[in-house]
Design a protein around this motif. Sequence first.
Motif, PDB file in Angstrom:
ATOM      1  N   VAL A 120      40.777  35.454  45.678  1.00 62.21           N
ATOM      2  CA  VAL A 120      41.588  36.674  45.708  1.00 62.21           C
ATOM      3  C   VAL A 120      41.100  37.706  46.713  1.00 62.21           C
ATOM      4  N   ALA A 121      39.961  37.471  47.354  1.00 59.77           N
ATOM      5  CA  ALA A 121      39.363  38.483  48.231  1.00 59.77           C
ATOM      6  C   ALA A 121      40.161  38.721  49.507  1.00 59.77           C
ATOM      7  N   GLY A 122      40.896  37.706  49.957  1.00 62.10           N
ATOM      8  CA  GLY A 122      41.626  37.856  51.206  1.00 62.10           C
ATOM      9  C   GLY A 122      40.768  37.656  52.435  1.00 62.10           C
ATOM     10  N   LEU A 123      39.669  36.939  52.280  1.00 60.94           N
ATOM     11  CA  LEU A 123      38.756  36.625  53.384  1.00 60.94           C
ATOM     12  C   LEU A 123      38.727  35.113  53.585  1.00 60.94           C
ATOM     13  N   PRO A 124      38.248  34.632  54.739  1.00 66.46           N
ATOM     14  CA  PRO A 124      38.259  33.185  55.004  1.00 66.46           C
ATOM     15  C   PRO A 124      37.586  32.380  53.899  1.00 66.46           C
ATOM     16  N   THR A 125      38.222  31.276  53.515  1.00 69.53           N
ATOM     17  CA  THR A 125      37.708  30.443  52.420  1.00 69.53           C
ATOM     18  C   THR A 125      37.328  29.039  52.874  1.00 69.53           C
ATOM     19  N   VAL A 156      29.370  35.278  49.092  1.00 65.46           N
ATOM     20  CA  VAL A 156      29.725  35.741  47.755  1.00 65.46           C
ATOM     21  C   VAL A 156      28.442  36.163  47.035  1.00 65.46           C
ATOM     22  N   PHE A 157      28.457  37.360  46.469  1.00 63.30           N
ATOM     23  CA  PHE A 157      27.289  37.921  45.781  1.00 63.30           C
ATOM     24  C   PHE A 157      27.680  38.376  44.373  1.00 63.30           C
ATOM     25  N   PHE A 158      26.718  38.351  43.455  1.00 66.20           N
ATOM     26  CA  PHE A 158      26.839  39.016  42.170  1.00 66.20           C
ATOM     27  C   PHE A 158      26.040  40.319  42.250  1.00 66.20           C
ATOM     28  N   ARG A 179      32.350  45.631  58.865  1.00 71.83           N
ATOM     29  CA  ARG A 179      32.502  44.267  58.330  1.00 71.83           C
ATOM     30  C   ARG A 179      33.448  44.308  57.124  1.00 71.83           C
ATOM     31  N   ARG A 180      34.419  43.388  57.088  1.00 71.10           N
ATOM     32  CA  ARG A 180      35.384  43.343  55.996  1.00 71.10           C
ATOM     33  C   ARG A 180      34.745  42.763  54.736  1.00 71.10           C
ATOM     34  N   ALA A 181      35.171  43.277  53.587  1.00 66.11           N
ATOM     35  CA  ALA A 181      34.611  42.812  52.311  1.00 66.11           C
ATOM     36  C   ALA A 181      35.603  43.117  51.188  1.00 66.11           C
ATOM     37  N   ALA A 182      35.279  42.625  50.019  1.00 66.27           N
ATOM     38  CA  ALA A 182      36.074  42.908  48.823  1.00 66.27           C
ATOM     39  C   ALA A 182      35.140  42.992  47.625  1.00 66.27           C
ATOM     40  N   VAL A 215      31.876  41.025  41.452  1.00 66.00           N
ATOM     41  CA  VAL A 215      31.568  40.025  42.464  1.00 66.00           C
ATOM     42  C   VAL A 215      31.905  40.650  43.818  1.00 66.00           C
ATOM     43  N   ILE A 216      30.981  40.566  44.758  1.00 67.31           N
ATOM     44  CA  ILE A 216      31.203  41.096  46.107  1.00 67.31           C
ATOM     45  C   ILE A 216      31.412  39.928  47.061  1.00 67.31           C
ATOM     46  N   VAL A 217      32.464  39.986  47.847  1.00 66.80           N
ATOM     47  CA  VAL A 217      32.756  38.953  48.848  1.00 66.80           C
ATOM     48  C   VAL A 217      32.743  39.626  50.212  1.00 66.80           C
ATOM     49  N   VAL A 218      31.948  39.074  51.145  1.00 64.65           N
ATOM     50  CA  VAL A 218      31.777  39.687  52.459  1.00 64.65           C
ATOM     51  C   VAL A 218      32.124  38.675  53.549  1.00 64.65           C
TER      52      VAL A 218
END
Length: 272
Positions: A120-125, A156-158, A179-182, A215-218
């Motif tokens: 759901v982050a909208g970043l490359p998977t 991906v970080f907790f 830098r983009r993140a969610a 959860v942090i997604v960078v």
Amino acid sequence: MIILAATPIGNLGDASRRLIEALQTATVVAAEDTRTTQRLLAALGVENRPRLIALHDHNEKDRAPELVELARDRDVLVLSDAGMPTVSDPGYGLVAAAAAAGVVVTAIPGPSAVLTALAVAGLPTDRFTFEGFVPRKPGERAGALRALANEPRTMVFFDAPTRVAATLADMAAAFGADRRAAVCRELTKLHEEVARGTLDELAAWAADGVRGELVIVVAGAAPREVAFPDAVTQVLELVRSGTRLKDAAGEVSAHTGHSSRELYQAALAVRG
């Protein structure tokens, strides 16, 4: 056998039929927190009362041999408080011990905070790395993040809500403010929220306080502009340090943007 079973990360409706059936028939359950497991049984309407054995970070090394021996004669169901055991949760040591002893290990797949946030982050998977919990101490956290500054894969970080503002500020310093993140909060729960933006924007967003499981997604680092001959030199240096040529070409390709196939062939030609 040892059965690793994923449990809901928030929404009880995500409990799979296989999980419920396993809970209904289990005779032994190794649980990160036995009280949490008792509440899960009650919430799912499971009347079975298996033997509950605590398996957490502080006792896993000592408890694993006992559980492996039990698993020779019966199934041992392994649960963490939420999500899949072994992923930033107890279970890895038990699985390693079971594998070494020739005891079968299988899994009942299901909810995962890592994969849900990534989706759901909208970043490359297409390529990503899971970094687990961000270090608590400021100095250790800053150092760990600096070491990841050139990581090309989505990360991906907790993290804990009490530290997330400081973590995002440290990420902005280490990775760059743009830098983009969610930040994914309370995934699958009633108040689920996904905040997207630059690290600088998210640090400002979190400054007033954030609640819930996070959860942090960078986004990964953009490929650096490296001339092809210099990239080939990097491949050869990695090979000299013991890396296989194919792996070295792939690693350099990831952070330079050059074709791994062309790097491989060029390095092979230089080596003769």
